[in-house]
Design a protein around this motif. Structure first.
Motif, PDB file in Angstrom:
ATOM      1  N   TRP A  57       5.949  12.795  -6.926  1.00  0.00           N
ATOM      2  CA  TRP A  57       5.641  11.243  -6.433  1.00  0.00           C
ATOM      3  C   TRP A  57       6.708  10.756  -5.808  1.00  0.00           C
ATOM      4  CZ3 TRP A  57       0.716  10.341  -7.072  1.00  0.00           C
ATOM      5  CH2 TRP A  57       0.165  10.769  -8.032  1.00  0.00           C
ATOM      6  N   VAL A  58       6.270   9.810  -4.897  1.00  0.00           N
ATOM      7  CA  VAL A  58       7.249   8.891  -4.049  1.00  0.00           C
ATOM      8  C   VAL A  58       6.719   7.434  -4.299  1.00  0.00           C
ATOM      9  CG1 VAL A  58       8.240   8.290  -1.948  1.00  0.00           C
ATOM     10  CG2 VAL A  58       7.853  10.742  -2.285  1.00  0.00           C
ATOM     11  N   PHE A  59       7.456   6.488  -4.798  1.00  0.00           N
ATOM     12  CA  PHE A  59       7.099   5.274  -5.233  1.00  0.00           C
ATOM     13  C   PHE A  59       6.851   4.367  -3.648  1.00  0.00           C
ATOM     14  CE2 PHE A  59       8.300   0.828  -6.147  1.00  0.00           C
ATOM     15  CZ  PHE A  59       7.299   0.591  -7.162  1.00  0.00           C
ATOM     16  N   GLN A  60       5.600   3.873  -3.768  1.00  0.00           N
ATOM     17  CA  GLN A  60       5.530   2.942  -2.306  1.00  0.00           C
ATOM     18  C   GLN A  60       5.412   1.696  -2.525  1.00  0.00           C
ATOM     19  OE1 GLN A  60       6.010   4.572   0.327  1.00  0.00           O
ATOM     20  NE2 GLN A  60       4.956   6.508   0.907  1.00  0.00           N
ATOM     21  N   GLY A  61       5.631   1.113  -3.616  1.00  0.00           N
ATOM     22  CA  GLY A  61       5.506  -0.368  -3.885  1.00  0.00           C
ATOM     23  C   GLY A  61       4.412  -0.458  -5.130  1.00  0.00           C
ATOM     24  N   ALA A  62       4.289  -1.855  -5.356  1.00  0.00           N
ATOM     25  CA  ALA A  62       3.278  -2.502  -6.319  1.00  0.00           C
ATOM     26  C   ALA A  62       2.857  -3.771  -5.888  1.00  0.00           C
ATOM     27  CB  ALA A  62       3.759  -2.242  -7.650  1.00  0.00           C
ATOM     28  N   ASP A  63       1.626  -4.185  -6.463  1.00  0.00           N
ATOM     29  CA  ASP A  63       1.098  -5.387  -6.461  1.00  0.00           C
ATOM     30  C   ASP A  63       0.618  -5.878  -7.816  1.00  0.00           C
ATOM     31  OD1 ASP A  63      -0.174  -7.698  -4.611  1.00  0.00           O
ATOM     32  OD2 ASP A  63      -2.101  -7.056  -5.876  1.00  0.00           O
ATOM     33  N   CYS A  64       1.106  -6.752  -8.247  1.00  0.00           N
ATOM     34  CA  CYS A  64       0.768  -7.419  -9.586  1.00  0.00           C
ATOM     35  C   CYS A  64      -0.059  -8.917  -9.772  1.00  0.00           C
ATOM     36  CB  CYS A  64       2.016  -7.735 -10.244  1.00  0.00           C
ATOM     37  SG  CYS A  64       3.116  -6.313 -10.397  1.00  0.00           S
ATOM     38  N   THR A  65      -0.469  -8.973 -10.850  1.00  0.00           N
ATOM     39  CA  THR A  65      -1.306 -10.228 -10.893  1.00  0.00           C
ATOM     40  C   THR A  65      -0.301 -11.236 -11.183  1.00  0.00           C
ATOM     41  OG1 THR A  65      -1.489  -9.779 -13.473  1.00  0.00           O
ATOM     42  CG2 THR A  65      -3.252  -9.078 -12.250  1.00  0.00           C
ATOM     43  N   SER A  66      -0.589 -12.238 -11.011  1.00  0.00           N
ATOM     44  CA  SER A  66       0.228 -13.635 -11.175  1.00  0.00           C
ATOM     45  C   SER A  66       0.819 -13.955 -12.474  1.00  0.00           C
ATOM     46  CB  SER A  66      -0.487 -14.905 -10.687  1.00  0.00           C
ATOM     47  OG  SER A  66      -0.844 -14.872  -9.287  1.00  0.00           O
ATOM     48  N   SER A  67       0.130 -13.440 -13.554  1.00  0.00           N
ATOM     49  CA  SER A  67       0.711 -13.338 -14.940  1.00  0.00           C
ATOM     50  C   SER A  67       1.577 -12.104 -15.245  1.00  0.00           C
ATOM     51  CB  SER A  67      -0.396 -13.497 -16.018  1.00  0.00           C
ATOM     52  OG  SER A  67      -1.277 -12.371 -15.830  1.00  0.00           O
ATOM     53  N   PHE A  68       1.388 -11.285 -14.490  1.00  0.00           N
ATOM     54  CA  PHE A  68       2.383 -10.054 -14.455  1.00  0.00           C
ATOM     55  C   PHE A  68       1.747  -9.114 -15.769  1.00  0.00           C
ATOM     56  CE2 PHE A  68       4.975 -11.680 -11.384  1.00  0.00           C
ATOM     57  CZ  PHE A  68       5.438 -10.696 -10.578  1.00  0.00           C
ATOM     58  N   ALA A  69       0.462  -9.614 -16.031  1.00  0.00           N
ATOM     59  CA  ALA A  69      -0.371  -8.703 -17.071  1.00  0.00           C
ATOM     60  C   ALA A  69      -0.570  -7.280 -16.763  1.00  0.00           C
ATOM     61  CB  ALA A  69      -1.510  -9.475 -17.596  1.00  0.00           C
ATOM     62  N   ARG A  70      -0.580  -7.293 -15.319  1.00  0.00           N
ATOM     63  CA  ARG A  70      -1.149  -5.806 -14.791  1.00  0.00           C
ATOM     64  C   ARG A  70      -0.537  -5.619 -13.136  1.00  0.00           C
ATOM     65  NH1 ARG A  70      -2.359  -5.043 -19.414  1.00  0.00           N
ATOM     66  NH2 ARG A  70      -4.529  -4.306 -20.352  1.00  0.00           N
ATOM     67  N   CYS A  71      -0.260  -4.542 -13.054  1.00  0.00           N
ATOM     68  CA  CYS A  71       0.106  -4.222 -11.715  1.00  0.00           C
ATOM     69  C   CYS A  71      -0.492  -2.996 -11.062  1.00  0.00           C
ATOM     70  CB  CYS A  71       1.596  -3.611 -11.545  1.00  0.00           C
ATOM     71  SG  CYS A  71       2.771  -5.197 -12.172  1.00  0.00           S
ATOM     72  N   LEU A  72      -0.822  -2.986  -9.943  1.00  0.00           N
ATOM     73  CA  LEU A  72      -1.445  -1.702  -9.166  1.00  0.00           C
ATOM     74  C   LEU A  72       0.063  -1.048  -8.511  1.00  0.00           C
ATOM     75  CD1 LEU A  72      -4.716  -2.889  -7.570  1.00  0.00           C
ATOM     76  CD2 LEU A  72      -4.319  -0.987  -9.033  1.00  0.00           C
ATOM     77  N   VAL A  73       0.193  -0.003  -8.879  1.00  0.00           N
ATOM     78  CA  VAL A  73       1.404   0.814  -8.364  1.00  0.00           C
ATOM     79  C   VAL A  73       0.754   1.699  -7.455  1.00  0.00           C
ATOM     80  CG1 VAL A  73       3.183   2.391  -9.016  1.00  0.00           C
ATOM     81  CG2 VAL A  73       2.485   0.565 -10.537  1.00  0.00           C
ATOM     82  N   ARG A  74       1.586   1.779  -6.101  1.00  0.00           N
ATOM     83  CA  ARG A  74       1.284   2.886  -5.098  1.00  0.00           C
ATOM     84  C   ARG A  74       2.116   4.176  -5.100  1.00  0.00           C
ATOM     85  NH1 ARG A  74       1.232  -2.220  -2.770  1.00  0.00           N
ATOM     86  NH2 ARG A  74       3.375  -2.190  -1.976  1.00  0.00           N
ATOM     87  N   LEU A  75       1.501   5.251  -5.598  1.00  0.00           N
ATOM     88  CA  LEU A  75       2.337   6.328  -5.484  1.00  0.00           C
ATOM     89  C   LEU A  75       1.964   7.352  -4.595  1.00  0.00           C
ATOM     90  CD1 LEU A  75       2.032   6.626  -9.517  1.00  0.00           C
ATOM     91  CD2 LEU A  75       4.129   6.285  -7.998  1.00  0.00           C
ATOM     92  N   SER A  76       2.815   8.020  -3.917  1.00  0.00           N
ATOM     93  CA  SER A  76       2.206   8.827  -2.736  1.00  0.00           C
ATOM     94  C   SER A  76       2.724  10.211  -3.226  1.00  0.00           C
ATOM     95  CB  SER A  76       3.063   8.762  -1.338  1.00  0.00           C
ATOM     96  OG  SER A  76       2.919   9.762  -0.316  1.00  0.00           O
ATOM     97  N   PRO A  77       1.713  11.121  -3.273  1.00  0.00           N
ATOM     98  CA  PRO A  77       2.280  12.431  -3.509  1.00  0.00           C
ATOM     99  C   PRO A  77       2.830  13.175  -2.301  1.00  0.00           C
ATOM    100  CG  PRO A  77      -0.218  12.417  -3.044  1.00  0.00           C
ATOM    101  CD  PRO A  77       0.359  10.844  -2.994  1.00  0.00           C
ATOM    102  N   GLY A  78       4.148  13.538  -2.517  1.00  0.00           N
ATOM    103  CA  GLY A  78       4.849  14.204  -1.207  1.00  0.00           C
ATOM    104  C   GLY A  78       5.529  13.163  -0.221  1.00  0.00           C
ATOM    105  N   GLY A  79       5.375  11.730  -0.416  1.00  0.00           N
ATOM    106  CA  GLY A  79       5.680  10.833   0.681  1.00  0.00           C
ATOM    107  C   GLY A  79       5.120  10.718   1.738  1.00  0.00           C
ATOM    108  N   GLY A  80       3.649  11.122   1.841  1.00  0.00           N
ATOM    109  CA  GLY A  80       3.002  10.954   3.029  1.00  0.00           C
ATOM    110  C   GLY A  80       2.367   9.455   3.010  1.00  0.00           C
TER     111      GLY A  80
END
Length: 304
Positions: free
Chosen positions: A133-156
């Motif tokens: 995995w390579v971390f590519q950032g995240a987008d969270c709700t305004s309350s930070f109750a949930r986040c969508l994490v972007r994970l790249s397999p291999g860095g592509g």
């Protein structure tokens, strides 16, 4: 410099989309198959040539050692994004090669040795799932109750979108999940996302980015997500721009725009209403959107 699969893919896209159209007789189009046996053999050969030249330079060893040392020093300033009184930072060093996504309140961040809350340990996740995995950032709700994490397999360029709970630091098995693809996803509210991905043949532009944007409500099957926007095959891509107000927990505090990438430096913007209908905004193609405040868009102009 080493040539990565990503670099090969980017070079192929740039060459193949000259004048924003794929040229069938392009002699380098074969490089667009970034996982193919022939392109990978070419990459390996180019790397070997580059390394032999670099290592022959008497400055190579000392320079390499100095660069590696600078990447692992402990007194680097942990830069990040400030949101709701907390600073979010992604940190990598010799002990955390894949990196730590973490946060700290500003009062804690100002201390000489702040105590960080680790949201996601990418090294541990990689060890558990064996996905490189390579971390590519995240987008969270305004309350930070949930986040969508972007994970790249291999860095592509292709990323998996995985929903997580920042309080428990756990990825959710029953949350919003998108398979690896070039694309994007943004929260509209706590239970709704706008996303663009590879929906199958004909749904990607000639630049290999998504053409279709859909609205997906929690509890729905992904196949039931509503299409709200589509760009043409000769466009660059479609993506969402979601601006949350001071509260951000209700739809009235959120403004959703959809961006149509006409060319690399030209974009059209449309406003999306709560029901998913869109209205094109009267902005010039060269407008470069910077943000929003108090109900007003802020943009700069590339052209007179």
């Amino acid at each position: 410099m080493r040539v990565s699969n990503w670099a090969v893919g980017l070079a192929a896209i740039c060459l193949a989309t000259a004048a924003w159209a794929v040229v069938d007789d392009d002699p380098y189009i074969w490089l667009s198959d970034i996982h193919g046996e022939k392109p990978l053999a070419w990459v390996k050969d180019q790397n070997a040539k580059s390394e032999s030249i670099l290592k022959a330079d008497p400055r190579y060893a000392a320079t390499r050692e100095a660069i590696l040392k600078s990447l692992d020093v402990k007194d680097r300033i942990p830069l990040g994004n400030l949101d709701h009184g907390k600073l979010y930072n992604f940190w990598q060093d010799a002990q955390h090669v894949r990196g730590l996504w973490r946060r700290a309140p500003m009062a804690e961040y100002r201390k000489p040795d702040p105590q960080w809350e680790i949201l996601l340990d990418v090294d541990k996740l990689d060890a558990d799932q064996h996905k490189d995995w390579v971390f590519q950032g995240a987008d969270c709700t305004s309350s930070f109750a949930r986040c969508l994490v972007r994970l790249s397999p291999g860095g592509g360029d292709a990323v998996e979108q995985r929903e997580m709970d920042p309080k428990t630091h756990q990825l959710l098995a029953d949350g919003f999940t998108l398979p690896a693809a070039k694309g994007s996803a943004n929260y509209v509210d706590e239970n709704t996302i706008l996303f663009a991905t590879d929906f199958g043949p004909g749904t990607m532009t000639k630049s290999s980015y998504p053409r279709i944007m859909k609205l997906w409500h929690r509890g729905q099957k992904i196949s039931d997500a509503k299409q709200v926007f589509e760009v043409g095959p000769d466009d660059i891509a479609v993506r969402a721009v979601v601006n949350h107000g001071p509260d951000g927990l209700t739809n009235k505090d959120t403004t959703v725009l959809i961006e149509r990438g006409v060319s690399f430096f030209q974009n059209e913007y449309a406003f999306m209403a709560a029901n998913g209908t869109t209205t094109k905004l009267p902005l010039p193609l060269g407008a470069n959107l910077q943000g929003m405040t108090k109900g007003y868009l802020i943009f700069t102009l590339r052209d007179d």
